[in-house]
Design a protein around this motif. Structure first.
Motif, PDB file in Angstrom:
ATOM      1  N   THR A   1       0.332  -0.745   0.008  1.00 25.95           N
ATOM      2  CA  THR A   1       0.401   0.048   0.375  1.00 25.95           C
ATOM      3  C   THR A   1       0.993   1.122  -0.035  1.00 25.95           C
ATOM      4  O   THR A   1       0.560   2.522   0.798  1.00 25.95           O
ATOM      5  CB  THR A   1      -0.690   0.485   1.047  1.00 25.95           C
ATOM      6  OG1 THR A   1       0.058  -0.052   2.272  1.00 25.95           O
ATOM      7  CG2 THR A   1      -2.231  -0.566   1.302  1.00 25.95           C
ATOM      8  N   SER A   2       2.623   1.111  -0.451  1.00 25.91           N
ATOM      9  CA  SER A   2       3.114   2.306  -0.104  1.00 25.91           C
ATOM     10  C   SER A   2       2.737   3.494  -1.615  1.00 25.91           C
ATOM     11  O   SER A   2       2.937   4.365  -0.920  1.00 25.91           O
ATOM     12  CB  SER A   2       3.853   2.253  -0.372  1.00 25.91           C
ATOM     13  OG  SER A   2       4.763   1.251  -2.299  1.00 25.91           O
ATOM     14  N   GLN A   3       1.588   2.692  -2.013  1.00 23.53           N
ATOM     15  CA  GLN A   3       0.986   4.296  -2.800  1.00 23.53           C
ATOM     16  C   GLN A   3      -0.233   4.543  -3.029  1.00 23.53           C
ATOM     17  O   GLN A   3      -0.779   4.858  -3.961  1.00 23.53           O
ATOM     18  CB  GLN A   3       1.440   3.189  -4.747  1.00 23.53           C
ATOM     19  CG  GLN A   3       2.782   3.321  -4.650  1.00 23.53           C
ATOM     20  CD  GLN A   3       3.229   3.783  -6.482  1.00 23.53           C
ATOM     21  OE1 GLN A   3       3.047   4.150  -7.845  1.00 23.53           O
ATOM     22  NE2 GLN A   3       3.544   1.825  -6.675  1.00 23.53           N
ATOM     23  N   ALA A   4      -0.684   3.853  -1.796  1.00 23.01           N
ATOM     24  CA  ALA A   4      -2.340   4.015  -1.426  1.00 23.01           C
ATOM     25  C   ALA A   4      -2.644   5.091  -0.877  1.00 23.01           C
ATOM     26  O   ALA A   4      -2.113   6.073  -0.244  1.00 23.01           O
ATOM     27  CB  ALA A   4      -2.538   2.692  -0.970  1.00 23.01           C
ATOM     28  N   GLY A   5      -3.853   5.552  -1.029  1.00 18.28           N
ATOM     29  CA  GLY A   5      -4.031   6.736  -0.341  1.00 18.28           C
ATOM     30  C   GLY A   5      -5.053   5.770   1.241  1.00 18.28           C
ATOM     31  O   GLY A   5      -4.728   5.458   1.479  1.00 18.28           O
ATOM     32  N   PRO A   6      -5.055   7.241   2.077  1.00 18.81           N
ATOM     33  CA  PRO A   6      -5.273   6.780   3.255  1.00 18.81           C
ATOM     34  C   PRO A   6      -6.735   5.886   3.205  1.00 18.81           C
ATOM     35  O   PRO A   6      -7.519   6.262   3.132  1.00 18.81           O
ATOM     36  CB  PRO A   6      -5.670   8.326   3.978  1.00 18.81           C
ATOM     37  CG  PRO A   6      -6.332   9.289   2.563  1.00 18.81           C
ATOM     38  CD  PRO A   6      -5.224   8.598   1.618  1.00 18.81           C
TER      39      PRO A   6
END
Ligand SMILES: [Zn+2]
Length: 345
Positions: free
Chosen positions: A174-179
């Protein structure tokens, strides 16, 4: 009406499997328990008197329900067990060693379906056991699913399923996932569990971005969720399109469902979401174009479902604006790949 494009079709890849290897996968069940219980009932009923109260026949998933009753005399009772009928026999779902004659056992309502239960009181040495009458229990969603049960399509013929008698380990990238991404994944997996009985267990984070239908994961990992840019995974640009996400699975032929029919076993799965498009999605599972709906759809692919042309189903290929809820067709398809069909062998 600008419907967002979603996902791609589940792709299949076959890994060949030696049949002999499959025989090691045996169901954790109680073979023959049904037959011996019936005999015990006839000969030992006089020793333990068992009464059972079922508080209803139809429950909403997640409802807290208990089966209560009494087994007398208490001094003769070693254990009172709640059992569910499965394709391989009776399986224990709860047990208690009551100090008094009264007992109370939790009745599972975790996932949808029709189930048959019974209560068994087993006695101390010489007291035998007594078995209650069977009871049909229905567990239903908290809402009215839309559309018809026929609106579903399996990804493979014969059916490709995960082994439901073990947990499915998943990792997150999830390093590029939103909150809130993790919360939505948990929410989506819970909705999959409610529809299938498949159990998912979090194994931690990962740097993996799935690149193909077949992926190599750590030993404890069966399924990976990753947010990635299209340049980071060919899965996101496969058909020249620009889907918001993709989901799929790889399976092996040569297995059987508990009823003896042919099946394939899904051995790994992936869900990859386009990190550059996530600002088009709302968090959660409410109205609008939501990340929750996208995740449910992609997990649907990863557990063996294919697209349908009924837009009331979440397996419709385009995002809709209603609440993220499985339709009647989705649920019927999910049941076919779920735990109610028993373990694979
Ligand atoms: Zn799709």
């Amino acid at each position: 009406m600008p419907f967002s494009r979603r996902v791609d079709v589940t792709r299949r890849r076959r890994t060949l499997l030696v049949l002999a290897a499959a025989t090691a996968l045996l169901a954790p069940q109680l073979p023959g328990a049904g037959a011996s219980a019936a005999q015990a009932h006839a000969s030992d009923q006089a020793r333990i008197a068992l009464s059972t109260t079922w508080s209803g026949q139809r429950f909403v998933a997640g409802e807290r329900v208990r089966v209560t009753g009494a087994a007398r005399p208490a001094s003769a009772v070693r254990r009172v067990t709640l059992q569910r009928r499965t394709p391989g026999g009776w399986t224990k779902v709860a047990a208690v060693s009551p100090a008094r004659a009264r007992y109370s056992l939790p009745l599972p309502t975790g996932w949808y379906g029709e189930f048959t239960y019974r209560v068994v009181a087993s006695g101390r040495a010489g007291a035998g056991r007594t078995v209650s009458a069977t009871r049909r229990i229905q567990v239903v969603p908290a809402y009215d699913p839309r559309g018809s049960a026929g609106a579903h399509r399996l990804a493979a013929e014969p059916v490709a399923r995960w082994e439901p008698c073990r947990v499915i380990g998943y990792r997150l990238n999830t390093s590029q996932a939103g909150p809130g991404a993790r919360k939505d994944i948990r929410g989506a997996l819970h909705r999959v569990y409610q529809a299938t009985g498949l159990r998912f267990v979090y194994r931690g984070t990962t740097g993996i971005i799935p690149q193909d239908f077949i992926n190599t994961y750590p030993d404890d990992t069966d399924l990976v969720f990753a947010w990635a840019r299209p340049s980071q995974s060919p899965l996101l640009t496969m058909n020249g399109g620009r889907p918001m996400g993709v989901g799929g699975a790889a399976w092996a032929f040569g297995f059987r469902n508990a009823d003896g029919s042919a099946a394939s076993r899904i051995d790994s799965g992936y869900v990859v979401l386009d990190a550059t498009q996530q600002d088009r999605l709302r968090a959660g599972f409410g109205r609008g174009v939501t990340r929750g709906e996208l995740l449910m759809h992609e997990i649907g692919h990863a557990i063996g479902l294919q697209h349908v042309d009924d837009r009331r189903q979440l397996m419709y290929p385009l995002m809709q604006r209603g609440r993220a809820r499985w339709g009647a067709g989705d649920l019927a398809g999910l049941a076919k790949v779920g735990a109610n069909r028993g373990c694979l062998s």
